[in-house]
Write a protein that holds these residues in place. Structure first.
Motif, PDB file in Angstrom:
ATOM      1  N   THR A  99     -42.379  37.930  29.529  1.00  0.00           N
ATOM      2  CA  THR A  99     -41.177  37.424  29.052  1.00  0.00           C
ATOM      3  C   THR A  99     -40.805  38.451  27.831  1.00  0.00           C
ATOM      4  O   THR A  99     -39.704  38.108  27.408  1.00  0.00           O
ATOM      5  CB  THR A  99     -41.138  35.866  28.529  1.00  0.00           C
ATOM      6  OG1 THR A  99     -42.249  35.777  27.612  1.00  0.00           O
ATOM      7  CG2 THR A  99     -41.606  34.937  29.573  1.00  0.00           C
ATOM      8  N   ASP A 100     -41.473  39.348  27.492  1.00  0.00           N
ATOM      9  CA  ASP A 100     -40.967  40.413  26.567  1.00  0.00           C
ATOM     10  C   ASP A 100     -39.969  41.252  27.219  1.00  0.00           C
ATOM     11  O   ASP A 100     -39.547  41.171  28.374  1.00  0.00           O
ATOM     12  CB  ASP A 100     -42.116  41.384  26.482  1.00  0.00           C
ATOM     13  CG  ASP A 100     -43.449  40.882  25.542  1.00  0.00           C
ATOM     14  OD1 ASP A 100     -43.166  39.936  24.904  1.00  0.00           O
ATOM     15  OD2 ASP A 100     -44.473  41.558  25.584  1.00  0.00           O
ATOM     16  N   THR A 101     -39.131  41.665  26.235  1.00  0.00           N
ATOM     17  CA  THR A 101     -37.888  42.362  26.463  1.00  0.00           C
ATOM     18  C   THR A 101     -38.280  43.379  27.375  1.00  0.00           C
ATOM     19  O   THR A 101     -39.215  43.984  27.152  1.00  0.00           O
ATOM     20  CB  THR A 101     -37.329  42.802  25.056  1.00  0.00           C
ATOM     21  OG1 THR A 101     -37.027  41.756  24.453  1.00  0.00           O
ATOM     22  CG2 THR A 101     -35.928  43.408  25.490  1.00  0.00           C
ATOM     23  N   CYS A 102     -37.092  43.666  28.325  1.00  0.00           N
ATOM     24  CA  CYS A 102     -37.379  44.730  29.284  1.00  0.00           C
ATOM     25  C   CYS A 102     -35.968  45.588  29.442  1.00  0.00           C
ATOM     26  O   CYS A 102     -35.054  44.769  29.451  1.00  0.00           O
ATOM     27  CB  CYS A 102     -37.751  44.450  30.569  1.00  0.00           C
ATOM     28  SG  CYS A 102     -37.900  45.678  31.902  1.00  0.00           S
ATOM     29  N   VAL A 103     -36.072  46.988  29.183  1.00  0.00           N
ATOM     30  CA  VAL A 103     -34.777  47.722  29.231  1.00  0.00           C
ATOM     31  C   VAL A 103     -35.003  48.865  30.160  1.00  0.00           C
ATOM     32  O   VAL A 103     -36.032  49.200  30.239  1.00  0.00           O
ATOM     33  CB  VAL A 103     -34.333  48.147  27.745  1.00  0.00           C
ATOM     34  CG1 VAL A 103     -33.960  47.212  26.716  1.00  0.00           C
ATOM     35  CG2 VAL A 103     -35.403  49.103  27.310  1.00  0.00           C
ATOM     36  N   VAL A 107     -40.925  47.751  29.035  1.00  0.00           N
ATOM     37  CA  VAL A 107     -41.037  46.479  28.373  1.00  0.00           C
ATOM     38  C   VAL A 107     -41.631  46.594  26.966  1.00  0.00           C
ATOM     39  O   VAL A 107     -42.349  47.461  26.587  1.00  0.00           O
ATOM     40  CB  VAL A 107     -42.509  45.801  29.227  1.00  0.00           C
ATOM     41  CG1 VAL A 107     -42.824  44.422  28.251  1.00  0.00           C
ATOM     42  CG2 VAL A 107     -41.957  45.426  30.391  1.00  0.00           C
ATOM     43  N   GLU A 113     -43.112  43.650  20.594  1.00  0.00           N
ATOM     44  CA  GLU A 113     -42.743  43.740  19.305  1.00  0.00           C
ATOM     45  C   GLU A 113     -43.691  42.912  18.331  1.00  0.00           C
ATOM     46  O   GLU A 113     -43.553  42.848  17.013  1.00  0.00           O
ATOM     47  CB  GLU A 113     -41.348  43.295  18.891  1.00  0.00           C
ATOM     48  CG  GLU A 113     -40.304  43.891  19.718  1.00  0.00           C
ATOM     49  CD  GLU A 113     -38.976  43.462  19.741  1.00  0.00           C
ATOM     50  OE1 GLU A 113     -38.434  42.987  18.545  1.00  0.00           O
ATOM     51  OE2 GLU A 113     -38.092  43.290  20.669  1.00  0.00           O
ATOM     52  N   CYS A 169     -38.548  45.158  36.362  1.00  0.00           N
ATOM     53  CA  CYS A 169     -37.940  44.350  35.799  1.00  0.00           C
ATOM     54  C   CYS A 169     -36.721  43.240  36.272  1.00  0.00           C
ATOM     55  O   CYS A 169     -35.842  43.948  36.903  1.00  0.00           O
ATOM     56  CB  CYS A 169     -37.564  44.710  34.218  1.00  0.00           C
ATOM     57  SG  CYS A 169     -39.031  45.264  33.385  1.00  0.00           S
ATOM     58  N   SER A 190     -34.108  39.653  35.804  1.00  0.00           N
ATOM     59  CA  SER A 190     -33.973  38.752  34.882  1.00  0.00           C
ATOM     60  C   SER A 190     -33.577  37.383  35.722  1.00  0.00           C
ATOM     61  O   SER A 190     -33.689  37.371  36.960  1.00  0.00           O
ATOM     62  CB  SER A 190     -32.608  39.173  34.284  1.00  0.00           C
ATOM     63  OG  SER A 190     -31.503  39.054  35.372  1.00  0.00           O
TER      64      SER A 190
END
Length: 172
Positions: free
Chosen positions: A95-99, A107, A110, A158, A160
């Motif tokens: 569920t960590d941010t993926c860009v 991923v 933080e 990734c 969403s």
């Protein structure tokens, strides 16, 4: 030896990131006095990692490349503000941010800020980059390293929540 788990729990990830933070601290003490002390990942001898390492840029986020003492690793900056490790066990869903930057999904962990862990998600062998956010921009780092991350075969992307919903069907 730095071992990054395939599906790290938050506690184990904190431990791994803390170990890297300690390595960044040791590197800071060594300044430009020689090699950056690092540990190879379990799959560091994978030929795909060799393809990455020979293509590492001379500068990342305007930081000059340093020599390291471990296979399939890279470091940049007087205080080794950026450290790369190839050959890690790729992480699973998170569920960590993926860009997506220049065609590479990154991923972002933080949990140990200001030390950030960026993983080239879905690539095998895995590639992790540790960034001291007090010295350099993580965005600049992944922009500069996306081209070499593309050398690793991509097995997953990734997604969403919107990617998994069928929006053509009426919702109840």
């Amino acid at each position: 030896m730095l071992r990054l788990p395939s599906r790290p729990s938050r506690v184990r990830r904190l431990g791994a990131v803390s170990a890297v933070a300690a390595a960044l601290g040791v590197a800071a003490l060594t300044g430009c006095a020689g090699q950056v002390p690092m540990h190879p990942a379990e799959d560091a001898n994978n030929p795909a990692c060799a393809d990455v390492i020979v293509r590492l840029p001379d500068t990342v986020a305007e930081q000059k490349k340093r020599t390291t003492n471990a296979q399939a690793t890279g470091a940049w900056g007087e205080e080794a503000a950026v450290q790369l490790v190839c050959g890690i066990e790729p992480s699973g869903p998170t569920t960590d941010t993926c860009v997506n930057v220049n065609g590479v999904d990154w991923v972002i962990d933080e949990s140990s800020a200001p030390i950030y862990r960026f993983e080239a998600y879905g690539r095998s062998p895995g590639l992790a980059v540790y960034v001291d956010g007090e010295q350099v921009s993580g965005t600049d780092v992944v922009v500069d390293l996306s081209a070499v991350a593309k050398e690793l075969p991509q097995e997953r992307k990734c997604t969403s929540l919107g990617d998994t919903l069928d929006l053509t069907k009426p919702q109840a």
